[in-house]
Design a protein around this motif. Structure first.
Motif, PDB file in Angstrom:
ATOM      1  N   LEU A   1       0.831  -1.204   0.000  1.00 32.09           N
ATOM      2  CA  LEU A   1       0.000   0.000   0.000  1.00 32.09           C
ATOM      3  C   LEU A   1       0.865   1.253   0.000  1.00 32.09           C
ATOM      4  O   LEU A   1       0.633   2.185  -0.777  1.00 32.09           O
ATOM      5  CB  LEU A   1      -0.945   0.001   1.198  1.00 32.09           C
ATOM      6  N   VAL A   2       1.875   1.285   0.829  1.00 34.37           N
ATOM      7  CA  VAL A   2       2.751   2.460   0.903  1.00 34.37           C
ATOM      8  C   VAL A   2       3.466   2.675  -0.429  1.00 34.37           C
ATOM      9  O   VAL A   2       3.586   3.808  -0.906  1.00 34.37           O
ATOM     10  CB  VAL A   2       3.756   2.324   2.066  1.00 34.37           C
ATOM     11  N   THR A   3       3.921   1.608  -1.053  1.00 35.92           N
ATOM     12  CA  THR A   3       4.580   1.714  -2.351  1.00 35.92           C
ATOM     13  C   THR A   3       3.628   2.252  -3.409  1.00 35.92           C
ATOM     14  O   THR A   3       3.986   3.140  -4.192  1.00 35.92           O
ATOM     15  CB  THR A   3       5.133   0.347  -2.790  1.00 35.92           C
ATOM     16  N   ALA A   4       2.398   1.736  -3.435  1.00 37.47           N
ATOM     17  CA  ALA A   4       1.414   2.209  -4.414  1.00 37.47           C
ATOM     18  C   ALA A   4       1.095   3.685  -4.206  1.00 37.47           C
ATOM     19  O   ALA A   4       0.998   4.455  -5.169  1.00 37.47           O
ATOM     20  CB  ALA A   4       0.139   1.375  -4.315  1.00 37.47           C
ATOM     21  N   VAL A   5       0.952   4.096  -2.971  1.00 39.09           N
ATOM     22  CA  VAL A   5       0.668   5.503  -2.667  1.00 39.09           C
ATOM     23  C   VAL A   5       1.838   6.383  -3.080  1.00 39.09           C
ATOM     24  O   VAL A   5       1.657   7.439  -3.689  1.00 39.09           O
ATOM     25  CB  VAL A   5       0.351   5.677  -1.166  1.00 39.09           C
ATOM     26  N   ALA A   6       3.056   5.966  -2.760  1.00 41.44           N
ATOM     27  CA  ALA A   6       4.238   6.764  -3.098  1.00 41.44           C
ATOM     28  C   ALA A   6       4.418   6.892  -4.609  1.00 41.44           C
ATOM     29  O   ALA A   6       4.810   7.953  -5.106  1.00 41.44           O
ATOM     30  CB  ALA A   6       5.483   6.147  -2.468  1.00 41.44           C
ATOM     31  N   GLU A   7       4.120   5.831  -5.352  1.00 45.71           N
ATOM     32  CA  GLU A   7       4.312   5.865  -6.809  1.00 45.71           C
ATOM     33  C   GLU A   7       3.212   6.630  -7.543  1.00 45.71           C
ATOM     34  O   GLU A   7       3.483   7.322  -8.511  1.00 45.71           O
ATOM     35  CB  GLU A   7       4.404   4.440  -7.361  1.00 45.71           C
ATOM     36  N   THR A   8       1.960   6.485  -7.083  1.00 42.27           N
ATOM     37  CA  THR A   8       0.851   7.117  -7.804  1.00 42.27           C
ATOM     38  C   THR A   8       0.515   8.509  -7.281  1.00 42.27           C
ATOM     39  O   THR A   8      -0.023   9.329  -8.018  1.00 42.27           O
ATOM     40  CB  THR A   8      -0.419   6.260  -7.717  1.00 42.27           C
ATOM     41  N   GLY A   9       0.781   8.771  -6.010  1.00 41.21           N
ATOM     42  CA  GLY A   9       0.414  10.053  -5.425  1.00 41.21           C
ATOM     43  C   GLY A   9      -1.080  10.189  -5.201  1.00 41.21           C
ATOM     44  O   GLY A   9      -1.590  11.291  -4.993  1.00 41.21           O
ATOM     45  N   VAL A  10      -1.792   9.066  -5.223  1.00 40.63           N
ATOM     46  CA  VAL A  10      -3.248   9.060  -5.072  1.00 40.63           C
ATOM     47  C   VAL A  10      -3.635   8.038  -4.013  1.00 40.63           C
ATOM     48  O   VAL A  10      -3.024   6.981  -3.895  1.00 40.63           O
ATOM     49  CB  VAL A  10      -3.934   8.702  -6.412  1.00 40.63           C
ATOM     50  N   LEU A  11      -4.664   8.376  -3.247  1.00 39.65           N
ATOM     51  CA  LEU A  11      -5.206   7.472  -2.242  1.00 39.65           C
ATOM     52  C   LEU A  11      -6.702   7.714  -2.170  1.00 39.65           C
ATOM     53  O   LEU A  11      -7.172   8.812  -2.454  1.00 39.65           O
ATOM     54  CB  LEU A  11      -4.555   7.753  -0.882  1.00 39.65           C
ATOM     55  N   TRP A  12      -7.445   6.694  -1.816  1.00 42.16           N
ATOM     56  CA  TRP A  12      -8.891   6.815  -1.667  1.00 42.16           C
ATOM     57  C   TRP A  12      -9.231   6.742  -0.185  1.00 42.16           C
ATOM     58  O   TRP A  12      -8.670   5.939   0.550  1.00 42.16           O
ATOM     59  CB  TRP A  12      -9.589   5.700  -2.431  1.00 42.16           C
ATOM     60  N   VAL A  13     -10.153   7.599   0.245  1.00 41.87           N
ATOM     61  CA  VAL A  13     -10.562   7.685   1.642  1.00 41.87           C
ATOM     62  C   VAL A  13     -12.057   7.384   1.727  1.00 41.87           C
ATOM     63  O   VAL A  13     -12.844   7.931   0.950  1.00 41.87           O
ATOM     64  CB  VAL A  13     -10.283   9.101   2.208  1.00 41.87           C
ATOM     65  N   ALA A  14     -12.445   6.521   2.667  1.00 41.13           N
ATOM     66  CA  ALA A  14     -13.867   6.234   2.881  1.00 41.13           C
ATOM     67  C   ALA A  14     -14.458   7.378   3.688  1.00 41.13           C
ATOM     68  O   ALA A  14     -14.097   7.599   4.833  1.00 41.13           O
ATOM     69  CB  ALA A  14     -14.051   4.917   3.611  1.00 41.13           C
ATOM     70  N   GLY A  15     -15.353   8.136   3.062  1.00 41.48           N
ATOM     71  CA  GLY A  15     -15.919   9.310   3.718  1.00 41.48           C
ATOM     72  C   GLY A  15     -15.085  10.540   3.406  1.00 41.48           C
ATOM     73  O   GLY A  15     -14.124  10.498   2.642  1.00 41.48           O
ATOM     74  N   GLU A  16     -15.465  11.635   4.016  1.00 44.32           N
ATOM     75  CA  GLU A  16     -14.761  12.900   3.793  1.00 44.32           C
ATOM     76  C   GLU A  16     -13.585  13.015   4.754  1.00 44.32           C
ATOM     77  O   GLU A  16     -13.755  12.888   5.965  1.00 44.32           O
ATOM     78  CB  GLU A  16     -15.722  14.075   4.005  1.00 44.32           C
ATOM     79  N   PRO A  17     -12.370  13.256   4.250  1.00 44.77           N
ATOM     80  CA  PRO A  17     -11.230  13.415   5.156  1.00 44.77           C
ATOM     81  C   PRO A  17     -11.350  14.728   5.920  1.00 44.77           C
ATOM     82  O   PRO A  17     -11.494  15.796   5.320  1.00 44.77           O
ATOM     83  CB  PRO A  17     -10.014  13.422   4.224  1.00 44.77           C
ATOM     84  N   ALA A  18     -11.337  14.643   7.230  1.00 48.65           N
ATOM     85  CA  ALA A  18     -11.450  15.826   8.084  1.00 48.65           C
ATOM     86  C   ALA A  18     -10.566  15.628   9.310  1.00 48.65           C
ATOM     87  O   ALA A  18     -10.371  14.492   9.760  1.00 48.65           O
ATOM     88  CB  ALA A  18     -12.900  16.036   8.500  1.00 48.65           C
ATOM     89  N   PRO A  19     -10.022  16.712   9.856  1.00 52.31           N
ATOM     90  CA  PRO A  19      -9.163  16.593  11.035  1.00 52.31           C
ATOM     91  C   PRO A  19      -9.880  15.906  12.198  1.00 52.31           C
ATOM     92  O   PRO A  19     -11.063  16.134  12.436  1.00 52.31           O
ATOM     93  CB  PRO A  19      -8.844  18.052  11.380  1.00 52.31           C
TER      94      PRO A  19
END
Length: 141
Positions: free
Chosen positions: A103-121
Protein backbone atom coordinates in the motif's frame (compact mmCIF):
# COMPACT_ATOMS: atom_id res chain seq x y z
CA UNK A 1 5.62 -27.96 39.81
CA UNK A 2 7.94 -26.10 37.39
CA UNK A 3 6.42 -24.90 34.14
CA UNK A 4 8.31 -23.82 31.01
CA UNK A 5 6.52 -21.06 29.12
CA UNK A 6 7.38 -20.28 25.51
CA UNK A 7 5.50 -17.40 23.91
CA UNK A 8 5.93 -16.46 20.25
CA UNK A 9 5.52 -12.74 19.67
CA UNK A 10 5.02 -10.88 16.37
CA UNK A 11 8.18 -9.88 14.61
CA UNK A 12 10.02 -13.09 15.39
CA UNK A 13 10.51 -12.38 19.09
CA UNK A 14 10.22 -15.22 21.57
CA UNK A 15 9.63 -14.93 25.27
CA UNK A 16 10.96 -17.92 27.22
CA UNK A 17 10.52 -18.18 30.94
CA UNK A 18 10.38 -20.84 33.59
CA UNK A 19 8.22 -20.59 36.64
CA UNK A 20 7.21 -22.68 39.59
CA UNK A 21 3.60 -22.11 40.52
CA UNK A 22 2.80 -22.97 44.10
CA UNK A 23 -0.32 -20.81 44.18
CA UNK A 24 -2.89 -20.11 41.45
CA UNK A 25 -2.48 -16.37 42.03
CA UNK A 26 1.16 -16.41 40.86
CA UNK A 27 0.07 -18.05 37.60
CA UNK A 28 -2.63 -15.42 37.08
CA UNK A 29 -0.15 -12.61 37.71
CA UNK A 30 2.31 -14.03 35.16
CA UNK A 31 -0.47 -14.60 32.61
CA UNK A 32 -1.64 -11.01 33.09
CA UNK A 33 1.88 -9.64 32.69
CA UNK A 34 2.41 -11.65 29.51
CA UNK A 35 -0.91 -10.40 28.12
CA UNK A 36 0.17 -6.80 28.74
CA UNK A 37 3.49 -7.43 26.96
CA UNK A 38 1.68 -8.86 23.94
CA UNK A 39 -0.73 -5.92 23.81
CA UNK A 40 2.14 -3.41 23.93
CA UNK A 41 4.02 -5.18 21.14
CA UNK A 42 1.05 -5.35 18.75
CA UNK A 43 -0.87 -2.20 19.78
CA UNK A 44 -0.48 -0.61 16.33
CA UNK A 45 -2.63 -3.42 14.88
CA UNK A 46 -5.69 -2.79 17.09
CA UNK A 47 -7.02 -0.01 14.85
CA UNK A 48 -7.39 -2.53 12.01
CA UNK A 49 -10.21 -4.20 13.95
CA UNK A 50 -12.38 -1.17 13.10
CA UNK A 51 -11.68 -1.43 9.37
CA UNK A 52 -14.94 -3.21 8.35
CA UNK A 53 -17.04 -0.42 9.91
CA UNK A 54 -14.82 2.37 8.60
CA UNK A 55 -15.13 1.07 5.03
CA UNK A 56 -18.90 1.69 5.19
CA UNK A 57 -18.46 5.25 6.55
CA UNK A 58 -19.37 6.89 3.25
CA UNK A 59 -18.49 7.25 -0.39
CA UNK A 60 -14.86 6.74 -1.36
CA UNK A 61 -13.13 10.06 -2.02
CA UNK A 62 -10.02 10.36 -4.23
CA UNK A 63 -7.30 12.56 -2.72
CA UNK A 64 -3.78 13.49 -3.72
CA UNK A 65 -1.14 12.43 -1.22
CA UNK A 66 2.56 12.66 -0.57
CA UNK A 67 4.38 10.23 1.69
CA UNK A 68 6.38 12.41 4.04
CA UNK A 69 7.90 9.78 6.33
CA UNK A 70 7.72 6.04 6.85
CA UNK A 71 9.27 3.38 9.06
CA UNK A 72 9.12 -0.37 8.41
CA UNK A 73 8.63 -2.78 11.29
CA UNK A 74 9.69 -6.39 11.73
CA UNK A 75 6.07 -7.58 11.49
CA UNK A 76 5.96 -6.32 7.87
CA UNK A 77 3.80 -3.29 8.64
CA UNK A 78 4.84 0.27 7.89
CA UNK A 79 4.20 3.32 10.07
CA UNK A 80 3.56 6.03 7.48
CA UNK A 81 2.97 9.78 7.65
CA UNK A 82 1.14 11.41 4.75
CA UNK A 83 0.23 14.87 3.51
CA UNK A 84 -3.28 14.79 2.01
CA UNK A 85 -4.58 17.44 -0.40
CA UNK A 86 -8.37 17.58 -0.49
CA UNK A 87 -10.36 18.70 -3.54
CA UNK A 88 -10.83 22.17 -1.98
CA UNK A 89 -7.03 22.58 -1.72
CA UNK A 90 -6.79 22.09 2.05
CA UNK A 91 -3.76 20.08 3.16
CA UNK A 92 -4.13 17.66 6.06
CA UNK A 93 -1.69 15.28 7.66
CA UNK A 94 -2.50 11.62 8.25
CA UNK A 95 -0.83 8.64 9.84
CA UNK A 96 -1.23 5.02 8.80
CA UNK A 97 0.18 3.03 11.72
CA UNK A 98 -0.13 -0.47 10.25
CA UNK A 99 -0.05 -0.14 6.47
CA UNK A 100 1.34 -2.88 4.28
CA UNK A 101 4.45 -2.25 2.24
CA UNK A 102 2.43 -2.76 -0.96
CA UNK A 103 0.00 0.00 0.00
CA UNK A 104 2.75 2.46 0.90
CA UNK A 105 4.58 1.71 -2.35
CA UNK A 106 1.41 2.21 -4.41
CA UNK A 107 0.67 5.50 -2.67
CA UNK A 108 4.24 6.76 -3.10
CA UNK A 109 4.31 5.86 -6.81
CA UNK A 110 0.85 7.12 -7.80
CA UNK A 111 0.41 10.05 -5.42
CA UNK A 112 -3.25 9.06 -5.07
CA UNK A 113 -5.21 7.47 -2.24
CA UNK A 114 -8.89 6.82 -1.67
CA UNK A 115 -10.56 7.68 1.64
CA UNK A 116 -13.87 6.23 2.88
CA UNK A 117 -15.92 9.31 3.72
CA UNK A 118 -14.76 12.90 3.79
CA UNK A 119 -11.23 13.41 5.16
CA UNK A 120 -11.45 15.83 8.08
CA UNK A 121 -9.16 16.59 11.03
CA UNK A 122 -9.69 14.32 14.02
CA UNK A 123 -11.30 11.50 12.04
CA UNK A 124 -10.17 7.91 11.80
CA UNK A 125 -10.87 6.64 8.29
CA UNK A 126 -10.34 3.65 6.03
CA UNK A 127 -7.86 4.40 3.25
CA UNK A 128 -6.59 2.43 0.30
CA UNK A 129 -7.77 1.36 -3.12
CA UNK A 130 -11.41 0.18 -3.31
CA UNK A 131 -11.77 -3.23 -4.90
CA UNK A 132 -8.19 -4.21 -4.09
CA UNK A 133 -6.76 -5.72 -0.89
CA UNK A 134 -4.74 -2.55 -0.21
CA UNK A 135 -6.59 -1.07 2.76
CA UNK A 136 -5.69 0.20 6.21
CA UNK A 137 -6.79 2.65 8.88
CA UNK A 138 -5.51 6.24 9.00
CA UNK A 139 -5.87 8.96 11.60
CA UNK A 140 -6.23 12.43 10.09
CA UNK A 141 -4.98 15.45 12.00
Amino acid sequence: MPVLIVLGLPGGYTLLTSATFTRPLSFLILAGAMTIVICVVIRHRFASCRLPWLIDAGEWTRVEVRVSRWEARQDLTVDTHLAIRRADGAILSARMRAATGDLVTAVAETGVLWVAGEPAPGRTVAVGYPGYPLLTVARIS
